[in-house]
Design a protein around this motif. Structure first.
Motif, PDB file in Angstrom:
ATOM      1  N   TYR A  43       0.819  -1.220   0.000  1.00 31.19           N
ATOM      2  CA  TYR A  43       0.000   0.000   0.000  1.00 31.19           C
ATOM      3  C   TYR A  43       0.853   1.270   0.000  1.00 31.19           C
ATOM      4  N   VAL A  44       1.885   1.334   0.822  1.00 29.40           N
ATOM      5  CA  VAL A  44       2.653   2.573   0.950  1.00 29.40           C
ATOM      6  C   VAL A  44       3.483   2.877  -0.296  1.00 29.40           C
ATOM      7  N   GLU A  45       3.611   1.913  -1.203  1.00 32.58           N
ATOM      8  CA  GLU A  45       4.344   2.146  -2.447  1.00 32.58           C
ATOM      9  C   GLU A  45       3.467   2.760  -3.539  1.00 32.58           C
ATOM     10  N   SER A  46       2.183   2.801  -3.315  1.00 33.16           N
ATOM     11  CA  SER A  46       1.263   3.190  -4.379  1.00 33.16           C
ATOM     12  C   SER A  46       1.128   4.705  -4.508  1.00 33.16           C
ATOM     13  N   TYR A  47       0.805   5.134  -5.702  1.00 39.34           N
ATOM     14  CA  TYR A  47       0.554   6.554  -5.966  1.00 39.34           C
ATOM     15  C   TYR A  47      -0.628   7.041  -5.127  1.00 39.34           C
ATOM     16  N   THR A  48      -1.659   6.215  -5.024  1.00 43.22           N
ATOM     17  CA  THR A  48      -2.837   6.582  -4.227  1.00 43.22           C
ATOM     18  C   THR A  48      -2.449   6.841  -2.776  1.00 43.22           C
ATOM     19  N   ALA A  49      -1.571   5.998  -2.223  1.00 45.23           N
ATOM     20  CA  ALA A  49      -1.143   6.169  -0.835  1.00 45.23           C
ATOM     21  C   ALA A  49      -0.339   7.453  -0.672  1.00 45.23           C
ATOM     22  N   ARG A  50       0.584   7.713  -1.594  1.00 44.69           N
ATOM     23  CA  ARG A  50       1.403   8.930  -1.486  1.00 44.69           C
ATOM     24  C   ARG A  50       0.527  10.184  -1.538  1.00 44.69           C
ATOM     25  N   LYS A  51      -0.479  10.136  -2.401  1.00 46.94           N
ATOM     26  CA  LYS A  51      -1.391  11.279  -2.511  1.00 46.94           C
ATOM     27  C   LYS A  51      -2.199  11.443  -1.225  1.00 46.94           C
ATOM     28  N   THR A  52      -2.653  10.325  -0.654  1.00 43.52           N
ATOM     29  CA  THR A  52      -3.391  10.369   0.604  1.00 43.52           C
ATOM     30  C   THR A  52      -2.515  10.899   1.732  1.00 43.52           C
ATOM     31  N   LEU A  53      -1.256  10.490   1.747  1.00 46.41           N
ATOM     32  CA  LEU A  53      -0.325  10.936   2.781  1.00 46.41           C
ATOM     33  C   LEU A  53      -0.140  12.451   2.747  1.00 46.41           C
ATOM     34  N   GLN A  54      -0.085  13.012   1.544  1.00 54.62           N
ATOM     35  CA  GLN A  54       0.072  14.457   1.410  1.00 54.62           C
ATOM     36  C   GLN A  54      -1.172  15.215   1.875  1.00 54.62           C
ATOM     37  N   LYS A  55      -2.345  14.656   1.560  1.00 57.13           N
ATOM     38  CA  LYS A  55      -3.586  15.373   1.837  1.00 57.13           C
ATOM     39  C   LYS A  55      -4.199  15.049   3.192  1.00 57.13           C
TER      40      LYS A  55
ATOM     41  N   TYR B  18      -2.616   6.625   7.594  1.00 61.45           N
ATOM     42  CA  TYR B  18      -2.212   5.787   8.726  1.00 61.45           C
ATOM     43  C   TYR B  18      -3.272   4.740   9.051  1.00 61.45           C
ATOM     44  N   ARG B  19      -4.546   5.167   9.083  1.00 67.93           N
ATOM     45  CA  ARG B  19      -5.620   4.215   9.408  1.00 67.93           C
ATOM     46  C   ARG B  19      -5.676   3.091   8.383  1.00 67.93           C
ATOM     47  N   HIS B  20      -5.510   3.433   7.112  1.00 64.41           N
ATOM     48  CA  HIS B  20      -5.525   2.411   6.066  1.00 64.41           C
ATOM     49  C   HIS B  20      -4.358   1.445   6.273  1.00 64.41           C
ATOM     50  N   MET B  21      -3.204   1.994   6.587  1.00 63.07           N
ATOM     51  CA  MET B  21      -2.029   1.153   6.766  1.00 63.07           C
ATOM     52  C   MET B  21      -2.192   0.212   7.954  1.00 63.07           C
ATOM     53  N   MET B  22      -2.796   0.717   9.035  1.00 58.30           N
ATOM     54  CA  MET B  22      -2.984  -0.126  10.215  1.00 58.30           C
ATOM     55  C   MET B  22      -4.033  -1.205   9.986  1.00 58.30           C
ATOM     56  N   GLY B  23      -4.840  -1.058   8.930  1.00 60.07           N
ATOM     57  CA  GLY B  23      -5.832  -2.069   8.593  1.00 60.07           C
ATOM     58  C   GLY B  23      -5.293  -3.151   7.684  1.00 60.07           C
ATOM     59  N   LEU B  24      -4.023  -3.038   7.284  1.00 65.64           N
ATOM     60  CA  LEU B  24      -3.421  -4.053   6.418  1.00 65.64           C
ATOM     61  C   LEU B  24      -3.189  -5.348   7.191  1.00 65.64           C
ATOM     62  N   PRO B  25      -3.133  -6.481   6.504  1.00 60.02           N
ATOM     63  CA  PRO B  25      -2.747  -7.737   7.166  1.00 60.02           C
ATOM     64  C   PRO B  25      -1.381  -7.572   7.819  1.00 60.02           C
TER      65      PRO B  25
END
Length: 341
Positions: free
Chosen positions: A266-278, A284-291
């Motif tokens: 997830y953290v490698e994705s363009y969507t994640a980087r954009k979410t991190l900026q905004k 963080y919540r999405h990342m903590m929901g990962l397996p």
């Protein structure tokens, strides 16, 4: 993968030739024999010389004034993890480039002679480079800078001491220099990381020069347009315009994953980087929901990027405390392109 799209550099006006930019892209060929040099390639050809590239780009600029860029630069920057996955294979990088440029054409909200833009309408030339050097934008250089400045002053003082212009102890000055070097946070093979130092590990990336005009030299295709998907009236006719950058960036990642069976975190994705900026909290919540295994890898990648401190085993409680730390560093790391997943 980090991708950038930028127009021809602007001085007082846009230059009439791509010669200077192509000369810059030839830097890795300096001092090499003919059989060691790397060449440009496009969708059909493999060994294209720099002179051919300049000639074809310069000849495709009909009706472009001095205030309009003649070409755009697209840079594909696979991460070190991605490069290791494909063993930095140049043929795979060429295949990836060609597939991505097909998507580049599809992301134009334009029609040519009543049909969507295709890669055959695009004039582009690409070149693979294998080295990168630290710049003042990199996190390691920025964090080393106070130490580098103090060391530079101490070395200047040493020269004065040797000339008798400063009554200080040389051994004390040298001891202070060693202390600054030891305390500096970022080193490479025992030396401080500074501007111009070659980066370690796989660093292959692809530079692409794309003509603003289509292959017929009639239509202008600008990926820099601020209009994503819109229409306007031109000479009484409805004309589509725009380029969807978000879609292009997402498609590029999908191409890599599909071509090379890559399991993107997830953290490698363009969507994640954009979410991190905004919205770092949503990220963080999405990342903590990962397996669990994916979450551990995510934190490892964030540590490598310098977004959070290195901790051997991160528990959920520790992760909560680290959130505040990485929030402060996130914007700086992304804006400086220092994320090297």
């Amino acid at each position: 993968m980090y991708i950038s799209i930028s127009p021809q550099k602007l001085g007082d006006h846009y230059g009439s030739s791509a010669k200077d930019f192509i000369s810059y892209l030839e830097k890795e060929n300096s001092g090499k024999s003919l059989d060691q040099k790397t060449y440009f390639f496009n969708h059909q050809e493999h060994q294209i010389t720099d002179k051919e590239v300049v000639k074809k780009i310069d000849a495709n600029t009909a009706k472009l004034g001095k205030k309009i860029p003649k070409y755009y630069s697209v840079t594909l920057n696979p991460s070190q993890r991605e490069l290791r996955h494909i063993k930095e294979n140049p043929e795979k990088l060429k295949l990836l480039t060609r597939k991505i440029m097909e998507d580049y054409a599809r992301c134009f909200n334009r029609e040519i002679d009543g049909r969507p833009v295709s890669v055959s309408d695009i004039i582009y030339f690409a070149k693979i480079e294998h080295t990168r050097f630290y710049s003042e934008k990199d996190l390691q250089v920025r964090e080393n800078m106070p130490y580098l400045k103090r060391i530079a002053k101490l070395k200047h003082d040493l020269v004065k001491i040797q000339k008798g212009e400063l009554q200080e102890s040389m051994s004390k000055a040298n001891a202070l220099i060693r202390k600054e070097i030891n305390n500096a946070p970022h080193k490479l093979n025992g030396s401080l990381i500074d501007v111009g130092v070659q980066k370690p590990g796989p660093q292959s990336h692809i530079h692409i020069i794309v003509s603003r005009k289509d292959a017929t030299n009639r239509y202008s295709l600008s990926p820099g347009s601020k209009y994503k998907n819109s229409t306007t009236m031109l000479n009484g006719k409805k004309v589509h315009r725009g380029f969807n950058r978000d879609l292009f960036y997402k498609k590029a990642e999908l191409q890599f994953d599909k071509l090379f069976a890559y399991n993107r975190n997830y953290v490698e994705s363009y969507t994640a980087r954009k979410t991190l900026q905004k919205n770092p909290a949503t990220y963080y919540r999405h990342m903590m929901g990962l397996p669990l295994t994916e979450r551990k890898l995510a934190f490892k990648l964030m540590q490598q990027a310098g977004l959070i401190p290195k901790v051997a085993n991160i528990s959920p409680a520790q992760a909560n405390r680290l959130l505040k730390i990485f929030k402060r560093a996130a914007d700086l790391a992304i804006k400086s392109s220092s994320i090297q997943y």
